[in-house]
Design an enzyme around this catalytic site. Sequence first.
Site, PDB file in Angstrom:
ATOM      1  N   GLY A  11       0.845  -1.204   0.000  1.00 59.00           N
ATOM      2  CA  GLY A  11       0.000   0.000   0.000  1.00 59.00           C
ATOM      3  C   GLY A  11       0.875   1.247   0.000  1.00 59.00           C
ATOM      4  O   GLY A  11       1.822   1.331   0.768  1.00 59.00           O
ATOM      5  N   ARG A  72       0.722  -4.972  -5.017  1.00 60.45           N
ATOM      6  CA  ARG A  72       0.757  -6.155  -4.146  1.00 60.45           C
ATOM      7  C   ARG A  72       0.923  -7.324  -5.110  1.00 60.45           C
ATOM      8  O   ARG A  72       0.142  -7.480  -6.037  1.00 60.45           O
ATOM      9  CB  ARG A  72      -0.549  -6.276  -3.372  1.00 60.45           C
ATOM     10  N   ASP A 103       5.448  -4.962   6.007  1.00 62.30           N
ATOM     11  CA  ASP A 103       6.068  -6.248   6.347  1.00 62.30           C
ATOM     12  C   ASP A 103       6.050  -7.249   5.193  1.00 62.30           C
ATOM     13  O   ASP A 103       6.984  -8.042   5.041  1.00 62.30           O
ATOM     14  CB  ASP A 103       5.488  -6.842   7.636  1.00 62.30           C
ATOM     15  N   THR A 125       4.352   2.716   5.445  1.00 62.48           N
ATOM     16  CA  THR A 125       2.949   2.273   5.474  1.00 62.48           C
ATOM     17  C   THR A 125       2.183   3.198   6.415  1.00 62.48           C
ATOM     18  O   THR A 125       2.724   3.633   7.439  1.00 62.48           O
ATOM     19  CB  THR A 125       2.798   0.812   5.956  1.00 62.48           C
ATOM     20  N   ASP A 127      -0.103   2.298   8.291  1.00 59.84           N
ATOM     21  CA  ASP A 127      -0.650   1.531   9.419  1.00 59.84           C
ATOM     22  C   ASP A 127       0.152   1.640  10.715  1.00 59.84           C
ATOM     23  O   ASP A 127      -0.349   1.323  11.780  1.00 59.84           O
ATOM     24  CB  ASP A 127      -0.746   0.039   9.041  1.00 59.84           C
ATOM     25  N   ASP A 129       2.359  -0.366  11.664  1.00 56.49           N
ATOM     26  CA  ASP A 129       2.285  -1.728  12.227  1.00 56.49           C
ATOM     27  C   ASP A 129       3.621  -2.467  12.165  1.00 56.49           C
ATOM     28  O   ASP A 129       3.654  -3.696  12.226  1.00 56.49           O
ATOM     29  CB  ASP A 129       1.209  -2.547  11.482  1.00 56.49           C
ATOM     30  N   ARG A 171      -5.322  -1.939   9.116  1.00 54.16           N
ATOM     31  CA  ARG A 171      -5.182  -3.392   8.948  1.00 54.16           C
ATOM     32  C   ARG A 171      -5.309  -4.077  10.304  1.00 54.16           C
ATOM     33  O   ARG A 171      -6.376  -4.061  10.875  1.00 54.16           O
ATOM     34  CB  ARG A 171      -3.867  -3.722   8.246  1.00 54.16           C
TER      35      ARG A 171
HETATM   36  O1  F6P Z   1      -1.520  -1.297   4.528  1.00 54.43           O
HETATM   37  C1  F6P Z   1      -2.103  -0.094   4.146  1.00 54.43           C
HETATM   38  C2  F6P Z   1      -3.586  -0.270   3.918  1.00 54.43           C
HETATM   39  O2  F6P Z   1      -4.125   0.973   3.540  1.00 54.43           O
HETATM   40  C3  F6P Z   1      -4.358  -0.840   5.103  1.00 54.43           C
HETATM   41  O3  F6P Z   1      -4.651   0.126   6.072  1.00 54.43           O
HETATM   42  C4  F6P Z   1      -5.568  -1.401   4.415  1.00 54.43           C
HETATM   43  O4  F6P Z   1      -6.125  -2.455   5.162  1.00 54.43           O
HETATM   44  C5  F6P Z   1      -5.016  -1.898   3.109  1.00 54.43           C
HETATM   45  O5  F6P Z   1      -3.804  -1.198   2.883  1.00 54.43           O
HETATM   46  C6  F6P Z   1      -5.929  -1.713   1.925  1.00 54.43           C
HETATM   47  O6  F6P Z   1      -5.308  -2.298   0.844  1.00 54.43           O
HETATM   48  P1  F6P Z   1      -5.743  -2.062  -0.661  1.00 54.43           P
HETATM   49  O7  F6P Z   1      -5.343  -0.684  -1.064  1.00 54.43           O
HETATM   50  O8  F6P Z   1      -4.988  -3.112  -1.409  1.00 54.43           O
HETATM   51  O9  F6P Z   1      -7.238  -2.219  -0.720  1.00 54.43           O
END
Ligand code: F6P
Length: 319
Positions: A11, A72, A103, A125, A127, A129, A171
């Site tokens: 992300g 991703r 991670d 990120t 998050d 996290d 997340r």
């Molecule tokens: O890891 C960053 C994040 O924005 C999280 O907060 C969220 O759960 C996820 O990515 C959403 O992912 P995507 O953009 O692939 O829907």
Amino acid sequence: MKNIAVLTSGGDAPGMNMAIRAVVRSGFHHGFNVYGVYNGFKGLVEDDIKKMTRETVSRILNRGGTILGSARYEAFKQVEVQQRAVENLKRRNIDGLIVIGGDGSFRGARDLHTLGIQCICLPGTIDNDIASTDYTIGFFTALNTAVESIDKLRDTSFSHQRCSVVEVMGRHCGDLALYAGISVGSEFIVTPETGYNKQQTIDAVKTSYQRNKRHTVVVVTEHMVDINDLAKSIQEEVGYETRTTVLGHVQRGGTPSAFDRVLAAEMAEYGVELLSRGIGGRVVGLRGMDYKDYGIDEALTMKKTISRKRYGIVGRLVH
Ligand code: F6P
């Protein structure tokens, strides 16, 4: 080592551009040629790799997102796929790679490192996290966005005497909800760390309502609660008219805060410096006022510590 590369993965997060810029500029300072890999590990495998210049990274430090693109890419878990990435790097004599991401991206970097590419990971990120750093690149910008949005919700909640249930990202980490909750004086927060107790949440809103508060805000971390169901129950049980808002991907965009820019620049500079000393397989982290580095596996197995004090504040400052 003469040639290094940089990629952003997972992300996107505000501040990634600043980190890319700092890798390039600091790389030049150390005498490296610096390559940009487009669309994360996918671009590495598909050979979407271009040489960066000073010009490529001009006027990007205040821009959200990542000029390199991100992805991703599940297929990168396969060794044959990783080997294609290594071949593409080796063909250009690229021995060092800076990976900016979360991670999942660190795991990709760890595998590449095992296959002979010196990898340095920078935590990027929204998050927050990643246990091996106090703060990740992008977290505070996303937090500011969440806080600005909730402040606006409070204006309208106040006018109509309503309760507002707001879902933020994160997340499996409650930091965005926790810090946003403190910043906006939220009546209740629900995070993976606190767990979800529906009745307790409703009771907190009830206390607020009984005190004649014109507005109440509940902040919850995504994936924890069906917020529409919670809102319905609050409305039925407490009598507060209740509205829900999912802040969603808006939290990922926008111009990076000054803090995220400084964090990104300093982490990137630290990472390039490690590569210049021939050191790879490390994750850069902020600890207090200092930067530190950890083995990738060590960083991946660290557990994030919960600030009980910070969690305590939410309840204590409200009523
Ligand atoms: O890891 C960053 C994040 O924005 C999280 O907060 C969220 O759960 C996820 O990515 C959403 O992912 P995507 O953009 O692939 O829907």
